[in-house]
Write an enzyme that holds these catalytic residues in place. Sequence first.
Site, PDB file in Angstrom:
ATOM      1  N   TYR A 169     -65.131  -4.136   2.528  1.00 42.95           N
ATOM      2  CA  TYR A 169     -66.685  -4.467   2.288  1.00 42.95           C
ATOM      3  C   TYR A 169     -67.577  -3.552   1.705  1.00 42.95           C
ATOM      4  O   TYR A 169     -68.342  -4.132   0.869  1.00 42.95           O
ATOM      5  CB  TYR A 169     -67.180  -5.059   3.628  1.00 42.95           C
ATOM      6  CG  TYR A 169     -68.337  -6.177   3.609  1.00 42.95           C
ATOM      7  CD1 TYR A 169     -68.222  -7.300   2.959  1.00 42.95           C
ATOM      8  CD2 TYR A 169     -69.534  -5.958   4.051  1.00 42.95           C
ATOM      9  CE1 TYR A 169     -69.115  -8.418   3.096  1.00 42.95           C
ATOM     10  CE2 TYR A 169     -70.643  -6.879   4.080  1.00 42.95           C
ATOM     11  CZ  TYR A 169     -70.315  -8.075   3.415  1.00 42.95           C
ATOM     12  OH  TYR A 169     -71.238  -9.150   3.389  1.00 42.95           O
TER      13      TYR A 169
HETATM   14  N1  LIG Z   1     -73.366 -13.965   6.758  1.00 44.39           N
HETATM   15  C1  LIG Z   1     -73.824 -12.695   6.894  1.00 44.39           C
HETATM   16  O1  LIG Z   1     -74.105 -12.134   7.680  1.00 44.39           O
HETATM   17  C2  LIG Z   1     -74.019 -11.978   5.692  1.00 44.39           C
HETATM   18  C3  LIG Z   1     -74.586 -10.788   5.578  1.00 44.39           C
HETATM   19  C4  LIG Z   1     -74.723  -9.870   4.452  1.00 44.39           C
HETATM   20  C5  LIG Z   1     -74.069 -10.492   3.279  1.00 44.39           C
HETATM   21  N2  LIG Z   1     -73.505 -11.698   3.021  1.00 44.39           N
HETATM   22  C6  LIG Z   1     -72.836 -12.221   2.012  1.00 44.39           C
HETATM   23  O2  LIG Z   1     -73.363 -13.298   1.679  1.00 44.39           O
HETATM   24  C7  LIG Z   1     -72.433 -14.338   0.908  1.00 44.39           C
HETATM   25  C8  LIG Z   1     -72.222 -15.503   1.688  1.00 44.39           C
HETATM   26  O3  LIG Z   1     -71.506 -15.355   3.002  1.00 44.39           O
HETATM   27  P1  LIG Z   1     -71.573 -16.266   4.002  1.00 44.39           P
HETATM   28  O4  LIG Z   1     -71.791 -15.820   5.297  1.00 44.39           O
HETATM   29  O5  LIG Z   1     -72.189 -17.599   3.663  1.00 44.39           O
HETATM   30  O6  LIG Z   1     -69.813 -16.874   4.198  1.00 44.39           O
HETATM   31  P2  LIG Z   1     -69.119 -18.010   4.490  1.00 44.39           P
HETATM   32  O7  LIG Z   1     -67.756 -17.497   4.805  1.00 44.39           O
HETATM   33  O8  LIG Z   1     -69.998 -18.827   5.444  1.00 44.39           O
HETATM   34  O9  LIG Z   1     -69.201 -18.957   3.030  1.00 44.39           O
HETATM   35  C9  LIG Z   1     -68.441 -18.486   1.942  1.00 44.39           C
HETATM   36  C10 LIG Z   1     -68.078 -19.531   1.199  1.00 44.39           C
HETATM   37  O10 LIG Z   1     -67.433 -19.278   0.010  1.00 44.39           O
HETATM   38  C11 LIG Z   1     -66.460 -20.059  -0.283  1.00 44.39           C
HETATM   39  N3  LIG Z   1     -65.379 -19.345  -0.983  1.00 44.39           N
HETATM   40  C12 LIG Z   1     -64.317 -18.585  -0.188  1.00 44.39           C
HETATM   41  N4  LIG Z   1     -63.370 -18.226  -1.249  1.00 44.39           N
HETATM   42  C13 LIG Z   1     -63.702 -18.935  -2.379  1.00 44.39           C
HETATM   43  C14 LIG Z   1     -63.155 -19.146  -3.749  1.00 44.39           C
HETATM   44  N5  LIG Z   1     -61.877 -18.250  -3.939  1.00 44.39           N
HETATM   45  N6  LIG Z   1     -63.636 -19.808  -4.295  1.00 44.39           N
HETATM   46  C15 LIG Z   1     -64.743 -20.639  -4.097  1.00 44.39           C
HETATM   47  N7  LIG Z   1     -65.508 -20.586  -2.990  1.00 44.39           N
HETATM   48  C16 LIG Z   1     -64.934 -19.756  -2.105  1.00 44.39           C
HETATM   49  C17 LIG Z   1     -65.869 -20.699   1.397  1.00 44.39           C
HETATM   50  O11 LIG Z   1     -65.303 -21.811   1.348  1.00 44.39           O
HETATM   51  C18 LIG Z   1     -67.228 -20.851   1.914  1.00 44.39           C
HETATM   52  O12 LIG Z   1     -67.875 -21.826   1.814  1.00 44.39           O
HETATM   53  C19 LIG Z   1     -71.147 -13.243   1.055  1.00 44.39           C
HETATM   54  O13 LIG Z   1     -71.199 -12.449  -0.320  1.00 44.39           O
HETATM   55  C20 LIG Z   1     -71.482 -12.364   2.104  1.00 44.39           C
HETATM   56  O14 LIG Z   1     -70.719 -11.098   1.848  1.00 44.39           O
HETATM   57  C21 LIG Z   1     -73.168 -12.165   4.283  1.00 44.39           C
END
Ligand SMILES: NC(=O)c1ccc[n+]([C@@H]2O[C@H](COP(=O)([O-])OP(=O)(O)OC[C@H]3O[C@@H](n4cnc5c(N)ncnc54)[C@H](O)[C@@H]3O)[C@@H](O)[C@H]2O)c1
Length: 258
Positions: A169
Amino acid sequence: MTDRFDLSEKTAIVVGGAGLIGRAVTRGLLDHGATVIVADVNESAGTELVSELGENVEFAHVDSTVDEEVQATVETTVEQFGSLDVLINSAYPRNENYGREFEQVTIDDWHENVSLNLDSYFSTAKHASAVMKEQNSGGVIINFGSIYGVQAPDFTLYQGTNITSPVEYAAIKGGVLNLTRYLASYLGEYGVRVNAVSPGGVSDQQGQQFVDQYEERTPLGRMADADDITGAVVFLASDAASYVTGHNLVVDGGWSIS
Ligand SMILES: NC(=O)c1ccc[n+]([C@@H]2O[C@H](COP(=O)([O-])OP(=O)(O)OC[C@H]3O[C@@H](n4cnc5c(N)ncnc54)[C@H](O)[C@@H]3O)[C@@H](O)[C@H]2O)c1
């Protein structure tokens, strides 16, 4: 007076739109008038979301780690709606071993997870910008970074829990933020703005011990709700941010200042 936050003339693709943050972002864009394509590999979650949301939103099945699929989704969107104004990458591809402690991460897992994510950011930016460069109105790309792209994890937060911050990450999110700067610099002359949004930890049924430790360390005293993230995205997507590019908008309740 013109509402510079209005998105009603804009077509947006939210890659990863069926996820925790993607769902909230999709709702925020729709609330401000955009037409939204929820582009996700998870067909059931994506179709359920669009049927719940109703008008001005469609689902597109795409694996964002496959360059040709990303290109096809972008081209179909432009054929159908006439333009692509906003591309948001909130996908979070990872393999089945993702989330292990540093010592347990193999070189193959490292390669796979880093490349799944960075390939996805590269392909979405490449194909979206190809379209945006050719349209008079330019466009906006928003990449999801993280506080862990700007700062090292605080491993005391994970003490006594069964989760960690994976080593991949750090490389992925550091890479995404500098890729965003590169793209902003390269695409500026074409009227394409490229920015990042970096959330802190979003509430998602983490165990109580982690939540307590996280909240204790955070100036606003709580984890984010997914809806806390949408204002930053709406702002950057809109004409209100017409002179903002190459920026990383941190949305973390103050986590990264301490
Ligand atoms: N949730 C947190 O606490 C947090 C904090 C900081 C940053 N982020 C970032 O925010 C972004 C979203 O995170 P999230 O928590 O919503 O994640 P999540 O896992 O809930 O959602 C991710 C989505 O991406 C989709 N996905 C995965 N692989 C894929 C692919 N190959 N093609 C198309 N879609 C695909 C999944 O089906 C899912 O719907 C990420 O980049 C994550 O690193 C999240």
